[in-house]
Design an enzyme around this catalytic site. Sequence first.
Site, mmCIF file in Angstrom:
data_model
loop_
_atom_site.group_PDB
_atom_site.id
_atom_site.type_symbol
_atom_site.label_atom_id
_atom_site.label_comp_id
_atom_site.label_asym_id
_atom_site.label_seq_id
_atom_site.Cartn_x
_atom_site.Cartn_y
_atom_site.Cartn_z
ATOM 1 N N GLU A 30 9.680 15.194 13.480
ATOM 2 C CA GLU A 30 8.723 15.738 14.561
ATOM 3 C C GLU A 30 9.527 15.146 15.675
ATOM 4 O O GLU A 30 9.516 14.080 15.629
ATOM 5 C CB GLU A 30 7.212 15.092 14.430
ATOM 6 C CG GLU A 30 6.313 15.859 15.468
ATOM 7 C CD GLU A 30 4.988 15.488 15.084
ATOM 8 O OE1 GLU A 30 4.729 14.759 14.134
ATOM 9 O OE2 GLU A 30 4.186 15.685 15.975
ATOM 10 N N ARG A 255 9.151 5.182 0.847
ATOM 11 C CA ARG A 255 9.626 4.694 2.379
ATOM 12 C C ARG A 255 10.319 3.522 2.315
ATOM 13 O O ARG A 255 10.172 2.720 1.465
ATOM 14 C CB ARG A 255 8.371 4.850 3.142
ATOM 15 C CG ARG A 255 7.663 5.965 3.629
ATOM 16 C CD ARG A 255 6.375 5.523 4.506
ATOM 17 N NE ARG A 255 6.792 5.615 5.851
ATOM 18 C CZ ARG A 255 6.718 6.803 6.739
ATOM 19 N NH1 ARG A 255 6.482 8.073 6.047
ATOM 20 N NH2 ARG A 255 6.914 6.659 7.980
ATOM 21 N N LYS A 265 6.391 4.297 14.272
ATOM 22 C CA LYS A 265 6.437 5.102 15.580
ATOM 23 C C LYS A 265 5.495 4.284 16.575
ATOM 24 O O LYS A 265 6.070 3.836 17.790
ATOM 25 C CB LYS A 265 6.411 6.436 15.489
ATOM 26 C CG LYS A 265 7.642 7.146 14.921
ATOM 27 C CD LYS A 265 6.825 8.439 14.724
ATOM 28 C CE LYS A 265 8.028 9.634 14.249
ATOM 29 N NZ LYS A 265 7.623 10.896 14.230
#
Length: 544
Positions: A30, A255, A265
């Site tokens: 994104e 992850r 983020k």
Amino acid sequence: METSNFIKTIMENDIKNKKHDEIITRFPPEPNAYLHIGHARAIITNFESAKAFGGYTNLRFDDTNPAKEDAEFVEAIKEDLKWLGYTPKNVFYGSDYFEKTFEKAILLIKKGLAYVCDLSQEEMSKYRGTLNEPGINSPYRDRSVEENLDLFMKMREGVFPDGSKTLRAKIDMASPNINLRDPALYRIMHINHHRTGNAWCIYPMYDFAHPLQDSFEGITHSLCSLEYDNHRPLYDWVINNCEVDSIPHQYEFGRLNITNTIMSKRYLKMLVDSKKVKGYDDPRMPTLVGLRRRGYTPDSIKNFILETGLSRINSTVNSEMLDHFLREDLKLKATRPMAVINPLKVTITNYPSDQIEYLEVLNNVENEELGTRKIAFSNELYIDRDDFILEKPNKHWKRLAKDVEVRLFGAYFIKCNDVVYDENGNIIELLCTYDVNTKSGSGFNERKPNGTIHYVEAKTAQKALFLQFEPLILDNNDEELSFLERVNPNSYKETYGYVEESLKDAKPNDKFQFLRTGYYQTDYDSKPGSLIFNCITALKSSVK
Ligand code: ATP
Ligand code: MG
């Protein structure tokens, strides 16, 4: 170099069983932030696994939420991929598919599988139920197909304000998987999109858009991190009900986390906004722009990711591992000039004060292919303070001390005869003599020096700023401490010292092993006359 992993095993079987002729993957960031080294796991996994079977990978910007996205990030992400050495077969945008996605929504409405709902966000979460309690059907669930088509068209035309209506899938409000309790497919947002401008005021939700995008592109294996695990049934529901031509499958991997840093983020943004770091490309940041500025190489990151493997559990890897791969990469590639970070003046009392001589040395003693260079020697030198002690403490001290003789790398033996103090009792200068017969390469072997140390000739020395870094986040299990309180206040240190003359024109991104000191990269802000070097990592791991 790459080890096998469970994703490749799945692909191998799919090829063998003729489920697919070709493997096609995508990396779908994104564009709302800078990529970090966790994303590198996703990038490398997607590109390397498709490549292993002769397939390919698309870069797809998942830009279906204009509220958070920006073209600045699109360019930064493209640059990061290029730097890592990956060229996507195609660059697509989720917004490329807004029309096709809209048509699939119409199809679902016509099939009685989607409805327009007037519940507010708050009401919707109340109706959704909990893990232990089933949800309740929306009072709008049984609207007719005609009414739904009419309302959805009006949503698109901009008749309704933000938040007043959603399009929802009609699945099962009692499903044990909360993601299947009539999830939203479209929301109203009167907001300018960085690519489609004001063409749309309804935007598809990730869970609806993503499987469709995968299908439109013919993606075979849609790889994502583990938190999407319980979204997979919805992914499959969309694929099964939207009459798509190509059937993708979602697979999840763990992850990547790294000790003493942060991968989220939100927290990276907090660090930048609170000015705890100088920006996204601060050399302490785990962002790819930060790692690049610090001096990590694409190969060190790639090897780190491939060697730490891939599994279906989230993993935390020691940051030392990355440093190990950096050293492996640069050991034979980087030249080894001399830098003195903590300078101590040395005067050679028996060397002519009007003379400078140049001595030829290998650029990398472990790799003669890197050639030679000339280093200066005169009566004024700098050595590192850490290489001197007044009184030799024991036989393990293999550096300079008073009345002790050492070799200066590439030059002569020097012996310290006296020291000069300032008014506070600090040693500020060493008075030494050199032995002209001990020139490096002369074959002199009458006595052995007490070790070899490095130096920089003072009259030709270039002043330089050295930036040294400690881990950004303190590993602290104290739950009371907020994230910002765990930022290491000593993570950034500036020191002025000297480098040899050959580094006068060092260019940003040039990488060196400063002899006996560590791996360094010339910073972007460095210029001849005001040199700046970032410490990438120490010469050796401090972990025993
Ligand atoms: P957001 O919280 O905004 O969703 P994200 O970290 O998931 O952020 P995306 O831009 O959605 O970021 O990520 C692109 C891809 O990178 C996704 O497939 C995601 O699963 C993967 N990814 C992100 N962080 C990691 C990580 N730490 N380890 C492995 N993969 C990751
Ligand atoms: Mg995400």
